[in-house]
Design an enzyme around this catalytic site. Structure first.
Site, mmCIF file in Angstrom:
data_model
loop_
_atom_site.group_PDB
_atom_site.id
_atom_site.type_symbol
_atom_site.label_atom_id
_atom_site.label_comp_id
_atom_site.label_asym_id
_atom_site.label_seq_id
_atom_site.Cartn_x
_atom_site.Cartn_y
_atom_site.Cartn_z
ATOM 1 C CG ASP A 1 -34.841 27.720 19.424
ATOM 2 O OD1 ASP A 1 -34.719 26.516 19.711
ATOM 3 O OD2 ASP A 1 -33.975 28.343 18.780
HETATM 4 C C1 BGC Z 1 -31.880 25.524 18.327
HETATM 5 C C2 BGC Z 1 -32.953 25.016 17.401
HETATM 6 C C3 BGC Z 1 -33.174 23.533 17.638
HETATM 7 C C4 BGC Z 1 -33.525 23.317 19.097
HETATM 8 C C5 BGC Z 1 -33.757 21.871 19.451
HETATM 9 C C6 BGC Z 1 -32.122 25.148 19.780
HETATM 10 O O1 BGC Z 1 -31.018 25.437 20.564
HETATM 11 O O2 BGC Z 1 -31.777 26.929 18.213
HETATM 12 O O3 BGC Z 1 -32.601 25.256 16.061
HETATM 13 O O4 BGC Z 1 -34.148 23.048 16.772
HETATM 14 O O5 BGC Z 1 -32.462 23.797 19.910
HETATM 15 O O6 BGC Z 1 -32.570 21.166 19.458
#
Ligand code: BGC
Length: 759
Positions: free
Chosen positions: A232
């Site tokens: 993530d």
């Molecule tokens: C989120 C993810 C997301 C990623 C990219 C993170 O803060 O938890 O679900 O895909 O950011 O934006």
């Protein structure tokens, strides 16, 4: 690209180049290497639309992304229980990605809705792992059919936003297997996502990003995952340890900092170079799968996709209550639409999944052609307090109408990525307006916009409730069509709506203390808990009404006795007994009638959505295998079925079981019991063979069961039941102290234990 070719390419790279592939080139791209003809490819959020950012990248939805089409969020798509529909939605998302040159769409998000308060529940599917993994699987299949990857997320046990980047989810092994891993398992094993996104949090003290047990042992070795694991955004903590654990791609770029650590570790011998090669191979495999199948002829037709978003929304709106068949309304009745959400619906959530919708249709806009509709704003969206003037105007309009629809729900400030809700209430001004309208108007319907359950203190005073969840940019059209009967509602709840927050099983342990949250409710999440506790709920899991009626008949099992290695075919007939076409979601639950382990009353093991014309009957068939009867046994670290009777239940909801049939399932696995001096006499007596050993040794004595207790003159002081219980729960070592005439020495006791372990 063939494996040999990939290996050849990797063989031509320097260590520095290889390390650079293990993190993003920037916020949204993987690394490229023009010298070897390796392109950088883009990944983008979703998952219920495309959040492709050209510039000013962020992972919180702060900056603009390209105009796209916002489909219903996960909470709604799960409520459709329609795998085909969601697969088709996935196909469209895949095509949009092809048109925009996006190699992977970051989703679906399958984390279990453990508490109604999780700020991100709107993105998630269900409290039930089967629903989550099946609906996610459908989306994955659709997207990937277009040669675009998905990234099932957030792996693992990321069920809250509070301290999501540092908190440790403390979850026992059985609960992880039966609930939290299970939400990913079916989707991964059956639909093979190209990538998996690991979550920020720790699992039992170890960061998901460096958790070899889940990233490698479970995901790859057990489930056969063959794509790449990405972090993530910002979830990497110790780059080298993470890589060794199975985290291939760090996102976003660490500006070369962590790549250097990888290079150093290889140079100083603390990291094997093959691990770097392996990560690069996994990433490039997917890069080329996308590149070699690019279809640059695809056009992102936003208006066409909007129509599809509308079709999906029609199947994601749940009719919760319909007293006196208040709905559907007839278009010649004077109906007042009340509430700011009628004009500006809340149709998606805040954060990284936020789509820049190319258009949004509200219910009011959809109602334009109907001159019998009036409107009153009623309340201010982002406010708790009542605006008395708006309220008075709404009450006046309600008095003048034949019926009122109050469009209500949670504003963005109540529910979003990044924080959890503090309570389960809607804004005070909204609850109040519903009460006030119901005082002057007998025909009130409430349409809710929210990603997770809310309390409904006004429920008994209104005749109808529609749960629209967060229905995407076409939500208003779908709402209008359901309110006026152009579409027959066919969604059901993928989660329980408890009466009040305190009823929820995670209530005492959400969001935990400081950096730790303990999942003390264990496997008893959602209906598994409410059923076991025989609690009243506001609306049960699986509930949803229709404008027609369905009859269930002829539940048939093709066997009445099977081994746990065999499959069971289940079928039943469903008839549309009303006078409208409609779709019914048939649910199959399995209940273990008797078990030595603590199990839920019943668990959802299959479901199917059937489309029926008035009077039409269809036979719906399901196949159940071992997993439908099994629990996760932590002694053998595997799924296990205890021999015995199970009930197969066919229901309209978890609380409306219509038909059931019993089946005997015989286990083919013998779980060895290991006795020690602490094992109880009762445990030994349970197995006929070990029982014999004890009986032979202590024949004709109290222990062998030969003598009863002495008659007590007072009789009641020591009952037979008490004696029996005392014996049953006595550890074998008790024979040393309480054996009386049967007392044996320590050596003899150990010999007894050894013999018990041999039989
Ligand atoms: C989120 C993810 C997301 C990623 C990219 C993170 O803060 O938890 O679900 O895909 O950011 O934006």
């Amino acid at each position: 690209m063939k494996r040999e070719k990939l290996k050849e390419l990797i063989g031509q790279m320097t260590l520095e180049e290889k390390a650079s592939f293990c993190s993003g080139a920037d916020f949204w791209h993987t690394q490229g290497l023009p010298r070897l003809g390796i392109p950088a490819v883009m990944v983008s959020d979703g998952p219920h639309g495309l959040r492709k950012q050209d510039e000013n990248a962020d992972h919180l939805g702060v900056n603009e992304s390209i105009p796209a089409v916002c489909f219903p969020a996960g909470c709604g798509t799960a409520a459709s229980f329609n795998r085909e529909l969601i697969k088709e939605m996935g196909k469209t998302l895949g095509k949009e990605c092809q048109a925009e040159g996006v190699s992977v769409i970051l989703g679906p998000a399958v984390n279990i809705k453990r508490s109604p308060l999780c700020g991100r529940n709107f993105e998630y599917y269900s409290e039930d792992p089967l629903v989550a993994s099946e609906m996610a699987g459908a989306l994955i299949e659709g997207v990937q059919s277009q040669n675009v990857g998905t990234s099932i997320k957030h792996f693992l046990a990321n069920n809250q936003e509070t301290r999501r980047m540092s908190c440790s989810s403390q979850v026992d092994e059985r609960t992880l297997r039966e609930i939290y891993l299970a939400a990913f398992e079916g989707a991964v094993t059956k639909k093979k996502p190209w990538t998996v996104m690991c979550s920020y949090n720790k699992i039992n003290g170890v960061y998901a990003a460096e958790n070899k047990k889940y990233l490698t042992d479970v995901l790859r070795d057990e489930w056969g995952f063959d794509g790449y694991v990405m972090s993530d955004w910002g979830a990497v903590n110790h780059r080298v340890a993470d890589l060794e654990a199975g985290l291939d791609l760090e996102m976003p770029s660490s500006m070369g900092l962590n790549d250097k650590q990888i290079v150093e570790a290889v140079r100083n011998g603390s990291l094997k170079e093959e691990i770097v090669d392996q990560a690069v191979e996994r990433i490039l495999n997917m890069v080329f799968r996308f590149e070699e199948n690019r279809d640059k002829t695809v056009i992102f037709d936003r208006d066409k996709d909007h129509e599809q978003a509308r079709k999906v929304a029609e199947e994601t709106i749940v009719l919760l209550k319909n007293e006196d068949n208040i709905l559907p309304f007839s278009e010649d009745k004077k109906i007042v639409f009340i509430g700011a959400f009628a004009e500006k619906p809340r149709y998606q959530g805040g954060g990284s999944s936020h789509i820049n919708s190319h258009k949004v249709i509200s219910a009011l806009e959809e109602a334009k052609g109907n001159s019998n509709i009036t409107y009153a704003k009623g309340y201010l969206t982002e406010q708790e307090e009542t605006d008395e003037q708006l309220l008075a105007q709404a009450v006046q309009r309600a008095k003048e109408a034949d019926g009122a629809v109050v469009f209500a729900g949670l504003p963005d400030s109540f529910e979003s990525e990044g924080f959890d809700r503090m309570h389960m209430s809607m804004p005070k001004c909204q609850n109040r307006i519903i009460e006030e309208i119901a005082r002057v108007q007998p025909n009130v319907v409430v349409v809710l916009h929210n990603g997770a359950p809310v309390e409904m203190p006004w429920l008994s005073k209104v005749k109808g409730v529609l749960e629209a969840y967060l229905g995407g940019q076409a939500v208003g059209s779908a709402e209008y069509d359901i309110l006026f009967g152009k579409v027959n509602p066919s969604a059901k709840l993928p989660e329980t709506f408890p009466v009040k927050l305190e009823d929820n099983p995670s209530y005492l342990n959400f969001p935990g203390e400081k950096d730790m949250v303990t999942y003390k409710e264990g496997i008893f999440v959602g209906y598994r808990y409410y059923d076991k506790k025989k609690m009243d709920v506001l609306f049960p899991f699986g509930h949803g009404l229709s404008y027609t009626t369905f009859e269930y008949k002829n539940l048939k099992l093709d066997h009445h006795r099977i081994k746990d290695t065999e499959k069971l075919n289940v079928s039943l007939d469903v008839t549309n007994t009303g006078n409208r076409a409609g779709k019914e979601i048939v649910q199959i639950y399995v209940s273990d009638k008797e078990s030595t382990v603590i199990r839920p009353v019943k668990e959802l093991r299959e479901f199917s959505k059937v489309d029926l014309q008035p009077g039409e009957t269809k036979t719906v068939s399901f196949t159940l295998d071992k997993r439908a009867f099994a629990y996760y046994n932590t002694q053998i670290h595997d799924w296990h079925v205890e021999s015995g009777e199970f009930t197969i239940m066919a229901g309209r909801s978890s609380r409306d079981i219509v038909l059931n049939e019993d089946i005997y399932v015989e286990s083919t696995v013998n779980i060895p019991v290991h006795f020690t001096t602490d094992s109880t006499l009762g445990d030994v007596m349970e197995n006929p063979k070990t029982r014999e050993v004890v009986e032979n040794l202590f024949a004709a004595s109290t222990l062998g069961g030969g003598q009863g207790k002495e008659e007590s003159s007072e009789g009641a002081a020591v009952s037979d039941e008490m004696m029996e219980a005392m014996m049953k729960y006595m550890p074998l070592r008790g024979i040393l102290s309480f054996g009386g005439q049967d007392a044996i020495g320590i050596d003899e006791l150990q010999r007894l234990v050894d013999r018990l372990n041999q039989v």
